[in-house]
Design a protein around this motif. Structure first.
Motif, PDB file in Angstrom:
ATOM      1  N   SER A  44      38.392  47.128  43.761  1.00  0.00           N
ATOM      2  CA  SER A  44      37.792  45.936  44.355  1.00  0.00           C
ATOM      3  C   SER A  44      38.877  44.950  44.787  1.00  0.00           C
ATOM      4  CB  SER A  44      36.891  45.258  43.324  1.00  0.00           C
ATOM      5  OG  SER A  44      37.671  44.885  42.200  1.00  0.00           O
ATOM      6  N   LEU A  70      39.731  53.914  46.658  1.00  0.00           N
ATOM      7  CA  LEU A  70      38.540  53.799  47.501  1.00  0.00           C
ATOM      8  C   LEU A  70      38.074  52.349  47.432  1.00  0.00           C
ATOM      9  CD1 LEU A  70      36.279  54.977  49.184  1.00  0.00           C
ATOM     10  CD2 LEU A  70      35.236  55.869  47.106  1.00  0.00           C
ATOM     11  N   LEU A 139      37.268  57.066  39.056  1.00  0.00           N
ATOM     12  CA  LEU A 139      37.569  56.172  37.938  1.00  0.00           C
ATOM     13  C   LEU A 139      37.225  54.731  38.304  1.00  0.00           C
ATOM     14  CD1 LEU A 139      39.233  58.768  37.381  1.00  0.00           C
ATOM     15  CD2 LEU A 139      40.930  57.318  36.276  1.00  0.00           C
ATOM     16  N   ASP A 146      33.708  43.532  30.154  1.00  0.00           N
ATOM     17  CA  ASP A 146      32.492  43.884  30.910  1.00  0.00           C
ATOM     18  C   ASP A 146      31.443  44.457  29.968  1.00  0.00           C
ATOM     19  OD1 ASP A 146      33.438  43.366  33.619  1.00  0.00           O
ATOM     20  OD2 ASP A 146      34.769  45.078  33.301  1.00  0.00           O
ATOM     21  N   ARG A 218      25.491  36.908  35.109  1.00  0.00           N
ATOM     22  CA  ARG A 218      26.777  37.429  34.628  1.00  0.00           C
ATOM     23  C   ARG A 218      27.847  36.337  34.590  1.00  0.00           C
ATOM     24  NH1 ARG A 218      29.164  42.225  33.892  1.00  0.00           N
ATOM     25  NH2 ARG A 218      27.479  43.402  34.817  1.00  0.00           N
TER      26      ARG A 218
HETATM   27  N1  LIG Z   1      34.222  46.616  46.295  1.00  0.00           N
HETATM   28  C1  LIG Z   1      34.584  47.582  45.462  1.00  0.00           C
HETATM   29  N2  LIG Z   1      35.192  48.690  45.937  1.00  0.00           N
HETATM   30  C2  LIG Z   1      35.530  49.695  45.106  1.00  0.00           C
HETATM   31  N3  LIG Z   1      35.363  49.665  43.783  1.00  0.00           N
HETATM   32  C3  LIG Z   1      34.783  48.588  43.245  1.00  0.00           C
HETATM   33  C4  LIG Z   1      34.345  47.488  44.047  1.00  0.00           C
HETATM   34  N4  LIG Z   1      33.797  46.556  43.241  1.00  0.00           N
HETATM   35  C5  LIG Z   1      33.877  47.046  41.993  1.00  0.00           C
HETATM   36  N5  LIG Z   1      34.462  48.262  41.974  1.00  0.00           N
HETATM   37  C6  LIG Z   1      34.748  49.111  40.800  1.00  0.00           C
HETATM   38  O1  LIG Z   1      33.856  48.772  39.753  1.00  0.00           O
HETATM   39  C7  LIG Z   1      34.573  48.235  38.646  1.00  0.00           C
HETATM   40  C8  LIG Z   1      33.763  47.123  38.015  1.00  0.00           C
HETATM   41  O2  LIG Z   1      33.627  46.077  38.907  1.00  0.00           O
HETATM   42  P1  LIG Z   1      32.658  44.877  38.660  1.00  0.00           P
HETATM   43  O3  LIG Z   1      32.750  44.486  37.224  1.00  0.00           O
HETATM   44  O4  LIG Z   1      32.870  43.893  39.711  1.00  0.00           O
HETATM   45  O5  LIG Z   1      31.317  45.578  38.968  1.00  0.00           O
HETATM   46  P2  LIG Z   1      29.975  45.523  38.245  1.00  0.00           P
HETATM   47  O6  LIG Z   1      28.997  45.087  39.243  1.00  0.00           O
HETATM   48  O7  LIG Z   1      30.062  44.839  36.953  1.00  0.00           O
HETATM   49  O8  LIG Z   1      29.941  47.054  37.922  1.00  0.00           O
HETATM   50  P3  LIG Z   1      28.906  48.131  38.280  1.00  0.00           P
HETATM   51  O9  LIG Z   1      29.298  48.594  39.638  1.00  0.00           O
HETATM   52  O10 LIG Z   1      29.091  49.190  37.240  1.00  0.00           O
HETATM   53  O11 LIG Z   1      27.613  47.455  38.174  1.00  0.00           O
HETATM   54  C9  LIG Z   1      35.897  47.772  39.240  1.00  0.00           C
HETATM   55  O12 LIG Z   1      36.904  47.759  38.251  1.00  0.00           O
HETATM   56  C10 LIG Z   1      36.139  48.816  40.289  1.00  0.00           C
HETATM   57  O13 LIG Z   1      36.686  49.983  39.730  1.00  0.00           O
END
Ligand SMILES: Nc1ncnc2c1ncn2[C@@H]1O[C@H](COP(=O)(O)OP(=O)(O)OP(=O)(O)O)[C@@H](O)[C@H]1O
Length: 361
Positions: A44, A70, A139, A146, A218
């Motif tokens: 992200s 990705l 991964l 989290d 959150r």
């Molecule tokens: N825009 C993105 N592109 C690619 N991977 C992402 C993106 N956003 C989040 N991720 C992946 O998801 C992980 C968790 O991100 P984040 O905590 O923002 O998401 P979340 O909404 O809590 O998780 P989930 O997708 O499981 O609901 C990041 O560490 C990353 O690996």
């Protein structure tokens, strides 16, 4: 010679353990030969995913694997393309052989809010890219923080065991090494650890402005509730919440698997569909013989199957009162009218059978 800093060594060991377990599992299934020697990392641009990318690139290279970052651009801010581009550049510098950016359209007026719509769009791209590349695994950078937030939100919403089991560290090809190896929360990384890893790599990370939006549950849990709980209940509260998930997770997975098996067996013995509206039949006495913890799971899973069979899938899960009403049909009640379920279907009792059928128009 001094080894890597402790936090880097811990992160590497977590990623190595997850990749090794995945390879071992695939070798047992003789599926490894069909897959490309590549791992995907969802990035992200935040500290957690950049730290994961740097760690994975290092570990994977030594295991003879390539790493692809990705990056999903949700196009939710004006500068999102620039943020994604910078993240891709950082990933290449941190050792990724490839960095893919995928731009997706996210509905901002959907029923579950932007956050859920973005997650759904992300999961679709993850699945698609796993398929396209034939990669061994994807991964994600979720940390112990989290997990603690997830468990607390699950409790606050009145969730059951599945909600309390939190985020699974392994689900098929999706691995979350920073949640710790084999549901051992003591090997998990904290968000602060990932920031330290980024600083050690001289990698700038991006702070998602949504994380500070008080309109999102959150953000409030992260910014207000957990700090208060740490102050009032002790600094170990995050670890303790993550431990609750680690302790309950295996129980939940075991019961879920058992319920799936029993549903399979019940379906085999369930007889032919008799009316045009019928979607799924189960022998009510066999179902009544199952313990309550399995019955409610079987009812949920069967309802999902029936919904799919009806061709009217909804994104709603069963409400607790629907599960209780369906269970009452099984254990105590004979003549009751059908219980309405999501996806324009209902469940009713008929001639010793529990019948899922299309709802009366
Ligand atoms: N825009 C993105 N592109 C690619 N991977 C992402 C993106 N956003 C989040 N991720 C992946 O998801 C992980 C968790 O991100 P984040 O905590 O923002 O998401 P979340 O909404 O809590 O998780 P989930 O997708 O499981 O609901 C990041 O560490 C990353 O690996």
């Amino acid at each position: 010679m001094a080894g890597p800093p402790r936090v880097v060594a811990r992160a590497r060991s977590a990623v190595r353990a997850h990749l090794a377990a995945r390879l071992e599992l695939l070798a047992d299934d003789t599926g490894a030969g069909h897959l490309a020697p590549r791992v995907l990392v969802g990035v992200s641009g935040g500290a957690d995913s950049l730290a994961l990318l740097a760690t994975t690139a290092w570990v994977a290279h030594r295991m003879g694997l390539e790493t692809e970052a990705l990056i999903i651009d949700h196009a939710l801010q004006e500068d999102s393309a620039a943020v994604a581009g910078r993240a891709a550049e950082t990933c290449r510098r941190l050792g990724a052989q490839a960095a893919e950016i995928r731009r997706v359209q996210v509905r901002t007026d959907g029923p579950g809010g932007i956050e859920n719509a973005a997650r759904a769009a992300r999961q679709q791209v993850f699945a698609q890219r796993l398929e396209e590349t034939g990669a061994l695994a994807l991964l994600l950078g979720h940390t112990l923080d989290d997990q603690a937030e997830q468990v607390l939100m699950g409790l606050a919403r009145g969730g059951g065991p599945r909600a309390l089991a939190g985020i699974p560290p392994v689900r098929g090809p999706v691995l979350r090494p920073f949640l710790g190896a084999a549901r051992d929360e003591t090997t998990a990384l904290r968000r602060a650890d990932t920031e330290e890893i980024c600083r050690l790599h001289d990698a700038d990370w991006w702070e998602d402005p949504m994380n500070a939006d008080p309109a999102l549950l959150r953000s409030r849990v992260r910014g207000t509730v957990l700090p208060l709980l740490r102050e009032q209940l002790g600094e170990q509260i995050d670890e303790n919440l993550a431990r609750a998930a680690a302790l309950i997770g295996p129980d939940v997975e075991h019961l879920d698997a058992e319920a799936r098996d029993q549903l399979e067996a019940l379906r085999r013995d369930g007889g032919e569909l008799r009316e045009e509206r019928d979607l799924l039949l189960l022998d009510v006495h066999a179902l009544a013989a199952a313990p309550g913890v399995l019955r409610t799971r079987i009812l949920r899973d069967a309802s999902r199957l029936a919904e799919a069979a009806a061709g009217t899938p909804s994104d709603k899960s069963l409400l607790r009162r629907q599960v209780l009403a369906a269970d009452a049909l099984v254990v105590s009640w004979h003549g009751q009218a059908g219980v309405p379920l999501p996806g324009r279907i209902e469940v009713a009792r008929r001639d010793g059978l529990l019948v899922w059928r299309r709802a009366d128009p």
